[in-house]
Design a protein around this motif. Structure first.
Motif, short mmCIF file in Angstrom:
data_model
loop_
_atom_site.label_atom_id
_atom_site.label_comp_id
_atom_site.label_asym_id
_atom_site.label_seq_id
_atom_site.Cartn_x
_atom_site.Cartn_y
_atom_site.Cartn_z
N ALA A 32 -36.70 88.53 -86.24
CA ALA A 32 -36.65 88.12 -87.65
C ALA A 32 -37.08 89.28 -88.55
O ALA A 32 -36.46 89.53 -89.59
CB ALA A 32 -37.52 86.89 -87.88
N ASN A 33 -38.13 89.99 -88.15
CA ASN A 33 -38.58 91.14 -88.94
C ASN A 33 -37.51 92.23 -88.97
O ASN A 33 -37.32 92.91 -89.99
CB ASN A 33 -39.89 91.69 -88.39
CG ASN A 33 -41.08 90.86 -88.79
OD1 ASN A 33 -41.03 90.04 -89.71
ND2 ASN A 33 -42.19 91.05 -88.10
N GLN A 34 -36.80 92.42 -87.86
CA GLN A 34 -35.72 93.42 -87.82
C GLN A 34 -34.58 93.02 -88.75
O GLN A 34 -34.01 93.87 -89.45
CB GLN A 34 -35.21 93.60 -86.39
CG GLN A 34 -36.18 94.33 -85.49
CD GLN A 34 -35.71 94.36 -84.05
OE1 GLN A 34 -34.88 93.57 -83.62
NE2 GLN A 34 -36.27 95.29 -83.28
N VAL A 37 -39.21 87.15 -94.26
CA VAL A 37 -39.07 86.16 -93.19
C VAL A 37 -39.79 84.87 -93.58
O VAL A 37 -39.27 83.78 -93.34
CB VAL A 37 -39.62 86.72 -91.85
CG1 VAL A 37 -39.66 85.64 -90.77
CG2 VAL A 37 -38.79 87.91 -91.39
N LEU A 38 -40.95 84.99 -94.18
CA LEU A 38 -41.67 83.79 -94.62
C LEU A 38 -40.86 83.01 -95.65
O LEU A 38 -40.78 81.77 -95.58
CB LEU A 38 -43.04 84.17 -95.18
CG LEU A 38 -44.01 84.83 -94.19
CD1 LEU A 38 -45.26 85.29 -94.91
CD2 LEU A 38 -44.34 83.89 -93.04
N ALA A 39 -40.24 83.72 -96.57
CA ALA A 39 -39.41 83.06 -97.58
C ALA A 39 -38.16 82.45 -96.91
O ALA A 39 -37.74 81.34 -97.27
CB ALA A 39 -39.01 84.05 -98.67
N ALA A 40 -37.59 83.14 -95.96
CA ALA A 40 -36.43 82.61 -95.24
C ALA A 40 -36.80 81.35 -94.47
O ALA A 40 -36.02 80.40 -94.42
CB ALA A 40 -35.88 83.67 -94.29
N GLY A 77 -29.57 82.62 -93.66
CA GLY A 77 -28.18 82.39 -93.28
C GLY A 77 -27.86 82.97 -91.92
O GLY A 77 -27.19 82.33 -91.09
N HIS A 78 -28.34 84.17 -91.67
CA HIS A 78 -28.12 84.80 -90.36
C HIS A 78 -28.75 83.97 -89.25
O HIS A 78 -28.11 83.70 -88.23
CB HIS A 78 -28.71 86.22 -90.36
CG HIS A 78 -28.56 86.89 -89.04
ND1 HIS A 78 -27.48 87.67 -88.73
CD2 HIS A 78 -29.36 86.88 -87.93
CE1 HIS A 78 -27.62 88.12 -87.48
NE2 HIS A 78 -28.75 87.66 -86.99
N ILE A 79 -29.97 83.55 -89.47
CA ILE A 79 -30.68 82.76 -88.45
C ILE A 79 -29.97 81.43 -88.22
O ILE A 79 -29.82 80.99 -87.07
CB ILE A 79 -32.16 82.59 -88.84
CG1 ILE A 79 -32.88 83.94 -88.71
CG2 ILE A 79 -32.84 81.51 -88.00
CD1 ILE A 79 -34.29 83.97 -89.26
N ARG A 80 -29.52 80.78 -89.28
CA ARG A 80 -28.78 79.51 -89.12
C ARG A 80 -27.50 79.71 -88.30
O ARG A 80 -27.15 78.88 -87.47
CB ARG A 80 -28.40 78.95 -90.48
CG ARG A 80 -29.46 78.17 -91.14
CD ARG A 80 -28.92 77.42 -92.36
NE ARG A 80 -30.02 76.87 -93.11
CZ ARG A 80 -30.43 77.32 -94.29
NH1 ARG A 80 -29.82 78.34 -94.86
NH2 ARG A 80 -31.45 76.76 -94.89
#
Length: 78
Positions: A12-14, A62-65, A33-36
Motif C-alpha cells: 500500500a505504501n508503494q 494510505v490512511l485516507a484511502a 481504486g487500485h486496491i479495490r
C-alpha cells in the motif's frame, strides 16, 4: 531483531508512492481504486486491520484511502 513490515502495508505504501505527484485527495482515491480492483478481499481486510490497530509507518495517503475503502461503494449512474 528488526520488526518485519506486513506485506499489505509495504505494498500500500508503494502504491501511494506512485501517486506522490497527485494532490493528496486524488491520490487517496487512486490508491483506494487500485486496491479495490486488484487486491483480494482478504488482503484489503488485513490492510484495514493494520489501519485500525494504528500500525506505524503507514503513509497518510494510505490512511485516507482506507477511509474510502470503508465507505459503501455507489453503483455507477446510468
Amino acid at each position: 531483531m528488526a520488526a518485519t513490515v506486513p506485506p499489505e502495508q509495504r505494498m500500500a505504501n508503494q502504491i501511494a508512492a506512485h501517486f506522490r505527484h497527485v494532490p493528496a485527495g486524488a491520490a487517496a482515491e487512486a490508491v483506494a481504486g487500485h486496491i479495490r480492483r486488484f487486491w483480494d478481499p482478504r488482503m484489503r481486510g488485513r490492510l484495514l486491520q493494520l489501519v485500525h490497530r494504528g500500525a506505524d509507518g503507514l503513509d497518510p495517503v494510505v490512511l485516507a484511502a482506507a477511509r474510502l475503502l470503508e465507505q459503501p461503494q455507489q453503483a455507477p449512474a446510468g
